[in-house]
Write a protein that holds these residues in place. Sequence first.
Motif, PDB file in Angstrom:
ATOM      1  N   VAL A 281       0.367  13.827   8.262  1.00  0.00           N
ATOM      2  CA  VAL A 281       1.674  14.093   7.652  1.00  0.00           C
ATOM      3  C   VAL A 281       1.934  15.584   7.586  1.00  0.00           C
ATOM      4  O   VAL A 281       1.015  16.391   7.661  1.00  0.00           O
ATOM      5  CB  VAL A 281       1.773  13.507   6.229  1.00  0.00           C
TER       6      VAL A 281
ATOM      7  N   ASP B  76       0.823  -1.190   0.000  1.00  0.00           N
ATOM      8  CA  ASP B  76       0.000   0.000   0.000  1.00  0.00           C
ATOM      9  C   ASP B  76       0.865   1.251   0.000  1.00  0.00           C
ATOM     10  O   ASP B  76       2.068   1.197   0.261  1.00  0.00           O
ATOM     11  CB  ASP B  76      -0.904   0.001   1.244  1.00  0.00           C
ATOM     12  N   GLY B  77       0.233   2.374  -0.298  1.00  0.00           N
ATOM     13  CA  GLY B  77       0.926   3.647  -0.244  1.00  0.00           C
ATOM     14  C   GLY B  77       1.108   4.101   1.194  1.00  0.00           C
ATOM     15  O   GLY B  77       0.633   3.459   2.134  1.00  0.00           O
ATOM     16  N   PRO B  78       1.809   5.214   1.386  1.00  0.00           N
ATOM     17  CA  PRO B  78       1.982   5.731   2.743  1.00  0.00           C
ATOM     18  C   PRO B  78       0.628   6.130   3.331  1.00  0.00           C
ATOM     19  O   PRO B  78      -0.183   6.738   2.632  1.00  0.00           O
ATOM     20  CB  PRO B  78       2.881   6.955   2.548  1.00  0.00           C
ATOM     21  N   PRO B  79       0.358   5.748   4.596  1.00  0.00           N
ATOM     22  CA  PRO B  79      -0.976   6.004   5.155  1.00  0.00           C
ATOM     23  C   PRO B  79      -1.167   7.451   5.593  1.00  0.00           C
ATOM     24  O   PRO B  79      -1.429   7.724   6.760  1.00  0.00           O
ATOM     25  CB  PRO B  79      -1.044   5.041   6.336  1.00  0.00           C
ATOM     26  N   GLN B  80      -1.060   8.389   4.632  1.00  0.00           N
ATOM     27  CA  GLN B  80      -1.256   9.797   5.008  1.00  0.00           C
ATOM     28  C   GLN B  80      -2.746  10.072   5.121  1.00  0.00           C
ATOM     29  O   GLN B  80      -3.449  10.057   4.125  1.00  0.00           O
ATOM     30  CB  GLN B  80      -0.658  10.709   3.929  1.00  0.00           C
ATOM     31  N   ARG B  81      -3.192  10.333   6.329  1.00  0.00           N
ATOM     32  CA  ARG B  81      -4.615  10.509   6.548  1.00  0.00           C
ATOM     33  C   ARG B  81      -5.068  11.917   6.169  1.00  0.00           C
ATOM     34  O   ARG B  81      -6.023  12.121   5.460  1.00  0.00           O
ATOM     35  CB  ARG B  81      -4.930  10.225   8.018  1.00  0.00           C
ATOM     36  N   THR B  82      -4.334  12.873   6.670  1.00  0.00           N
ATOM     37  CA  THR B  82      -4.635  14.263   6.339  1.00  0.00           C
ATOM     38  C   THR B  82      -3.443  15.101   6.774  1.00  0.00           C
ATOM     39  O   THR B  82      -2.502  14.589   7.362  1.00  0.00           O
ATOM     40  CB  THR B  82      -5.918  14.758   7.030  1.00  0.00           C
ATOM     41  N   ASN B  83      -3.489  16.350   6.429  1.00  0.00           N
ATOM     42  CA  ASN B  83      -2.422  17.244   6.831  1.00  0.00           C
ATOM     43  C   ASN B  83      -3.051  18.597   7.118  1.00  0.00           C
ATOM     44  O   ASN B  83      -3.538  19.263   6.208  1.00  0.00           O
ATOM     45  CB  ASN B  83      -1.383  17.342   5.710  1.00  0.00           C
TER      46      ASN B  83
ATOM     47  N   ARG C 220       0.335   4.467  -4.679  1.00  0.00           N
ATOM     48  CA  ARG C 220       0.855   3.386  -5.522  1.00  0.00           C
ATOM     49  C   ARG C 220      -0.192   3.154  -6.607  1.00  0.00           C
ATOM     50  O   ARG C 220      -1.029   2.271  -6.489  1.00  0.00           O
ATOM     51  CB  ARG C 220       1.051   2.109  -4.706  1.00  0.00           C
TER      52      ARG C 220
ATOM     53  N   TYR D 239      -5.712   2.229   4.247  1.00  0.00           N
ATOM     54  CA  TYR D 239      -4.691   1.547   3.448  1.00  0.00           C
ATOM     55  C   TYR D 239      -3.317   1.871   4.016  1.00  0.00           C
ATOM     56  O   TYR D 239      -3.035   3.005   4.381  1.00  0.00           O
ATOM     57  CB  TYR D 239      -4.750   1.994   1.988  1.00  0.00           C
TER      58      TYR D 239
ATOM     59  N   VAL E 276      -1.977   8.280   9.269  1.00  0.00           N
ATOM     60  CA  VAL E 276      -1.212   9.206  10.087  1.00  0.00           C
ATOM     61  C   VAL E 276      -1.355  10.616   9.546  1.00  0.00           C
ATOM     62  O   VAL E 276      -1.664  10.829   8.380  1.00  0.00           O
ATOM     63  CB  VAL E 276       0.288   8.816  10.092  1.00  0.00           C
TER      64      VAL E 276
ATOM     65  N   ARG F 130      -4.179   3.071  -3.292  1.00  0.00           N
ATOM     66  CA  ARG F 130      -3.779   2.319  -2.102  1.00  0.00           C
ATOM     67  C   ARG F 130      -3.410   3.257  -0.964  1.00  0.00           C
ATOM     68  O   ARG F 130      -2.397   3.086  -0.300  1.00  0.00           O
ATOM     69  CB  ARG F 130      -2.582   1.389  -2.396  1.00  0.00           C
ATOM     70  N   LYS F 131      -4.212   4.286  -0.766  1.00  0.00           N
ATOM     71  CA  LYS F 131      -3.926   5.249   0.306  1.00  0.00           C
ATOM     72  C   LYS F 131      -5.229   5.626   1.000  1.00  0.00           C
ATOM     73  O   LYS F 131      -6.303   5.550   0.401  1.00  0.00           O
ATOM     74  CB  LYS F 131      -3.290   6.524  -0.282  1.00  0.00           C
ATOM     75  N   PRO F 132      -5.141   6.051   2.267  1.00  0.00           N
ATOM     76  CA  PRO F 132      -6.362   6.544   2.927  1.00  0.00           C
ATOM     77  C   PRO F 132      -6.932   7.729   2.159  1.00  0.00           C
ATOM     78  O   PRO F 132      -6.191   8.479   1.535  1.00  0.00           O
ATOM     79  CB  PRO F 132      -5.871   6.997   4.306  1.00  0.00           C
TER      80      PRO F 132
ATOM     81  N   PHE G 162      -7.726  11.144   1.562  1.00  0.00           N
ATOM     82  CA  PHE G 162      -7.101  12.310   2.176  1.00  0.00           C
ATOM     83  C   PHE G 162      -8.171  13.277   2.694  1.00  0.00           C
ATOM     84  O   PHE G 162      -9.108  13.614   1.984  1.00  0.00           O
ATOM     85  CB  PHE G 162      -6.203  13.009   1.152  1.00  0.00           C
ATOM     86  N   ALA G 163      -7.998  13.715   3.933  1.00  0.00           N
ATOM     87  CA  ALA G 163      -8.899  14.705   4.556  1.00  0.00           C
ATOM     88  C   ALA G 163     -10.364  14.247   4.512  1.00  0.00           C
ATOM     89  O   ALA G 163     -11.271  15.002   4.162  1.00  0.00           O
ATOM     90  CB  ALA G 163      -8.735  16.071   3.900  1.00  0.00           C
TER      91      ALA G 163
ATOM     92  N   GLU H 198      -6.801   5.432  11.326  1.00  0.00           N
ATOM     93  CA  GLU H 198      -7.161   5.538   9.913  1.00  0.00           C
ATOM     94  C   GLU H 198      -6.002   6.079   9.098  1.00  0.00           C
ATOM     95  O   GLU H 198      -6.165   6.518   7.977  1.00  0.00           O
ATOM     96  CB  GLU H 198      -8.402   6.412   9.746  1.00  0.00           C
TER      97      GLU H 198
END
Lengths: 243, 615
Positions: free
Chosen positions: B615, A79-86, B396, B583, B613, B329-331, B333-334, B611
């Motif tokens: 960043v 999977d990709g990096p689990p960036q949830r939000t910023n 990805r 993900y 991190v 394959r990522k959460p 976003f926001a 859910e």
Amino acid sequence: MRKSWIPVVILWLAYSVLIIWATAQFTWFPKEWAEEAAVVDEAMLLLQYLSAPVMGLVLAVMTWSVIGWRTEGGAHREDGPPQRTNRVVVTSWLVITSALAIYVVINPGFIGLAEIRGEPSSDYVIELQAQQFFWEVTYPNGATALDELVIPSEARVRYDILSIDVLHSFWIPAFRIKIDAIPGITTTAFATAEADGTFEDDVNLRVQCAELCGAGHANMAMPIRVVSDAEWNEYIETLADNE
Amino acid sequence: MKYVIRASVLAFAGYVAGIWLTVAVRGGSPTDEVAVVIGYILALTGWLAGIGGIEAFGRQWIGKSSEVSTDRGWRRYFEFSVDHKVIGIQYGVTLIGVLLIGGISAMIMRIELAAPGSGFVDLDDFNKIVSMHGILMVAVAVAGIIGAFGNYIIPIQIGAQDMAFPRLNAIGYWLIPPVAVALLLSPLLGAFNAGWTSYAPLSVTNESGQILFNMAIVTFGMSSILGGINVITTVITMRAPGMTWGRLPIFTWAGLATSVLSFAVTQFFAAAVILVTMDRVAGTSFFQPEVGSALLYEHIFWFYSHPAVYIMVLPGFGVILEIVTTFARKPLFAYKAVVASIFTIVGLSVVVWAHHMFTSGMANFLHGPFMILTEAISIPTGVIFLGILGTLWQGRLWFRTPLVIAFGWLFNFTIGGITGIFLADVATDIHLHDTYFVVAHFHYTIVGGSIFALLAASFYWFPKITGRMYNETAGKIFGIWVTVAFNFTFIPLFWAGMNGMNRRIGDYPDAFAGANKFASVSALILGASFLLYIGNLVYSAIWGPKVGPNPWNARTLEWLIPSPPPQHNFTSQPVVIGHPYAYGVKGSVHAHFPDAESPDDPGDGRGSDEEGVLV
């Protein structure tokens, strides 16, 4: 991977510059025949330039998605990096887009609105009555015409628009003005023609019905002739004498 | 099929009875509009009774138990089935059919417009084809995603066995065929030439086909409202244990927001056309200038029809966000900001209608407020774009057909959004209003935003619904083909509009010949792409390779059950224990089946509310 902002920013700048350059290369609008047309065209051009970085950003991320972030290997790979939000990104995004929206509301929004609808004074009043599927012009001296609209140049004209059957819309593309013709209500539009010309010079020197009004809507247009103030006065006098 | 035949016979009998009754009571001709109205109402009643209303409802009224179709074969698609999955497929197939009919009408228009002058169809017929094209495509955009995939996917995504009101759901679908029949038969009564907007007073004075249009709108509106109530109730009351609001999949959020809107505003369009009908048949004068107002119709109409564009586009947002997060394959976003934005759009959408009326002659002081509110919508829309771009960021990315079409969507909707600013600004809108610039703009938002999402969704959920995989190469070729041809068709029309070509015309000045010829050729190429689309899906549904439950390795509940899903979706109760899009978070699981006996049950693992991190 961590440094993906560098190519994206470069792409963003490149796309934005490209779009701005392309915008500057072309004449986007038809010839301006009235002062009001310049206001509208300036507003449109400003919006075109402002959209360049917006379009550019989306294109940059899309491009780098294909070049830099594409992977092969099916569904069960990492999977990709689990960036949830910023929070910083979201907050600054909100601030920037809000600022852009507020700016656009003010300029060209309210400034353009004031310039186009602000000044109610006029030198002459010409009345146009719409019906399926033609326009009837009534000049200030009471003379009427069905075949063409003759306008004095360098004079501010108020157009009083009426309809006797269904909705129509009074549009002169060369002047960039438009107002609907509504049965039971008199609407108004203002324009100051700048140069002499005819429908034969420019197809946009026409009164075009712009609101679907029935079978003959497509051809509900009337040619315009812009002449000098003296010629115009002479024309309407002759017209009145002939009636 | 026997129910469809019975329904058709009863509908025809109802129509004849209504006409006969009206003529017997008041005299006059059987084609009088009041007779048509009565006939239509009885025909619709006969249709609903015949299709299964007697078994589902009528029997209860005389004290017997209700019966609904329990067929499992192909017959269930032609019956009053209450299975949300059957209804979803019924919606999907019907509306793709309507999309193709609407597409053919578009091809006829583009052939007529390929050169100046009027030859292929005459000017009035052109207006009628424009009107038909408009309303058919609006119906597809309004009900396509939410009717097909909203019905099929939303109950599964929240872990429910069906919708909250299954019989109401079936009624909602079976109201759609009468709409299509009424619209397509309207040429027998002279068709309708006032556009899908049907502005009064033209719609009060044109030919009688307008009556069938009005009846179709009311019927379609009932379907939308019933569907809206159903989705709202289902999502609020039928979520599986652990499916908190913070864990709701984004497509379900979008479907909920859409349903709130269609529940709240659809009746305004119905009200507008009922007033028109009353003016025509009952001698009222709502829109007559001397005693009523010719401007009133526009206000009522747009009070529905502007929110309607969000009814069309919000499910599209849901689909695209779902696809992007799966294939990146990522959460998502926001996630929370995106959900908040969707509901901000719902709120704002009902207070911007008059931006369609900047040239209508309404009071001058109204222009400023409506301009501010309209521009304000760009802010939450921008946050949804941030959600999409942020999810793509460092993902990805796995470019399967759904993601390819999602990229087409992203490109198109960006152009649609930007050109919307030109139309929200009074200064520029005064020139651009009712020109081809508007035509190009709303095709970028509605086709680009809703139909492209419908296409992407039909590939994304195809393996789940059919249990088979579509042809990937043909899918990708279609995705690129449709995007390129779409842009070649509509980009020149922006230019035509800016340069003085107004809309809804079968003839135009020679100056616009070049742009129109280019658009017409591109449109035919665009139309042809749909042969590949239909061919791929039909072939693959029958002969495609079989797939397992989760070909995309996605996380939401519909992917944790077999493909196609069993009759009641879940053989054991799902329990939601984590975020749907975590993900890349080690050990994270969205849901599992604690009661399941099968050892290879796909969902078994630790729960975690993590859910992703910051960043």
